[in-house]
Design an enzyme around this catalytic site. Structure first.
Site, PDB file in Angstrom:
ATOM      1  CE  LYS A  75      -0.175  -0.186   5.030  1.00 56.48           C
ATOM      2  NZ  LYS A  75      -0.897  -0.715   6.188  1.00 56.48           N
ATOM      3  CE1 TYR A  89      14.113  31.415   4.724  1.00 57.03           C
ATOM      4  CE2 TYR A  89      14.111  29.035   4.345  1.00 57.03           C
ATOM      5  CZ  TYR A  89      13.973  30.325   3.871  1.00 57.03           C
ATOM      6  OH  TYR A  89      13.697  30.527   2.548  1.00 57.03           O
ATOM      7  CG  MET A  93      10.487  23.632  -0.745  1.00 55.66           C
ATOM      8  SD  MET A  93       9.481  24.742  -1.739  1.00 55.66           S
ATOM      9  CE  MET A  93       8.441  25.494  -0.492  1.00 55.66           C
TER      10      MET A  93
END
Ligand SMILES: *Cc1c(COP(=O)(O)O)cnc(C)c1O
Length: 354
Positions: A35, A255, A303
């Site tokens: 799955k 950051y 990111m």
């Protein structure tokens, strides 16, 4: 487009891990759980690799099963959540899928079905997880209803552990006792063990076992590494160094300036981030391998980039050098722990697009 982040899948390791499943589960039949895109490893390629090596494949929902059938995979195929409506039941019949019935309305629908096809199905009982499964006191009636259904060939019994990854949990024995009693009463073939139970509860190994995570080479136990069970990582998540900065003591990185150099430091920037499935919550200190050498993540995950302290590397690090985020010599459980999550989530996210 060539991305820095790359995911490598080692099918040899998969087949090796399957042999470990066999060692632990004696003569039980094996249902390979594929799955969620085979836990991020690519459902079709993993399904093709395993279809003739195991006794059945399992997916979560009918749509996943149809993708496998359309790709020509004819293996016995179990749908763990069963069908959600009449149309999906019709698809189970037409494509020879084995639905798991965990609600009485599903049993009702099956018992009323009229079709030129027949299927095998599973009755899932709730032995204490209180997620999917019919109440134990309903099991006899519902299994009889399934056995009497015109479209049903064979009925098998299933349940699932809530705490199999925690060997100290008293719920394990209580679920096992409840399951044994139910199975004896109904006299059906049965399946109970997931990876954690296969590795730690030999009494839970019934006619069929349902390994997932261990096939992919990760230990289901937070406290035991995969190597303890001779499991080999199937997925390796890689990227490369895209920049190197010489920073001075006191300068902060990334950051929020969450991490600052406590000495003059060589900080490598690696082309991977949470957009590629690397966990944003990985803490400073999370290990990764730069040219095979363990180095700590520093600062916040962005990111598409992360920063790594390579000051202590033996050989100087250069742009283009290989970085392994997990896999190879780095157990994904170590990374998961440092990111307050489990290996399952990391593998699924990194392999979403596989
Ligand atoms: C996902 C799943 C499994 C596999 O569990 P692992 O911990 O990955 O071995 C087995 N059975 C059911 C019902 C599942 O949903």
């Amino acid at each position: 487009m060539q991305r820095n982040a790359r995911l490598e899948i080692d099918l040899k390791a998969l087949m090796h891990n399957l042999s470990v499943v066999r060692q632990y589960s004696a003569n039980a039949k094996i249902i390979a759980v594929i799955k969620a895109n085979a836990y991020g490893h690519g459902m079709l390629s993993i399904g093709r690799q395993l279809e003739n090596a195991v006794d059945a494949l399992a997916v979560a929902c009918v749509d996943e099963a149809l993708v496998l059938r359309e790709a020509g995979i004819n293996a016995e195929l179990i749908v763990l959540q069963g069908f959600q409506n009449q149309q999906q039941l019709d698809q189970c019949l037409a494509f020879n899928l084995q639905p798991v019935c965990h609600q009485d309305w599903q049993v009702e629908l099956l018992s009323q079905a009229v079709s030129q096809h027949q299927l095998n199905c599973w009755l899932k009982v709730d032995t204490g997880m209180h997620r999917l499964g019919v109440a134990l006191k309903q099991a006899a009636l519902l299994s009889q209803q399934l056995e009497d259904a015109a479209v049903v060939k064979k009925v098998r019994l299933m349940s699932h552990f809530a705490n199999a990854d925690d060997s100290s949990s008293a719920l394990n024995q209580s679920q096992l006792d409840a399951f044994n009693q139910c199975q004896q009463q109904l006299g059906l073939e049965a399946s109970l063990a997931n990876s954690a139970a296969i590795l730690s509860m030999p009494q839970a190994i019934k006619h069929w076992v349902r390994p997932g995570i261990m096939l992919y080479g990760s230990s289901p136990f937070a406290t035991q590494p995969a190597s303890e069970y001779d499991l080999k990582p199937v997925m390796t998540l890689k990227s490369q160094v895209i920049a190197i900065n010489s920073l001075s003591r006191g300068q902060s990185v990334g950051y929020g300036g969450l991490w600052s150099c406590t000495r003059d430091s060589q900080i490598a920037v690696v082309g991977i981030g949470y957009g590629d499935g690397y966990p944003r919550h990985a803490a400073s200190g999370t290990p990764l391998l730069v040219n095979g050498q363990r180095c700590p993540l520093v600062g916040r995950v962005s990111m598409d980039t992360i920063c790594v302290d390579v000051t202590d590397c033996e050989a100087p690090v250069q742009t283009g050098d290989e970085v392994i985020l997990w896999g190879g010599q780095l157990d994904v459980n170590e990374v998961a722990k440092a990111a307050s999550t489990i290996s399952y989530e990391l593998l699924c996210h990194a392999g979403r697009d596989q």
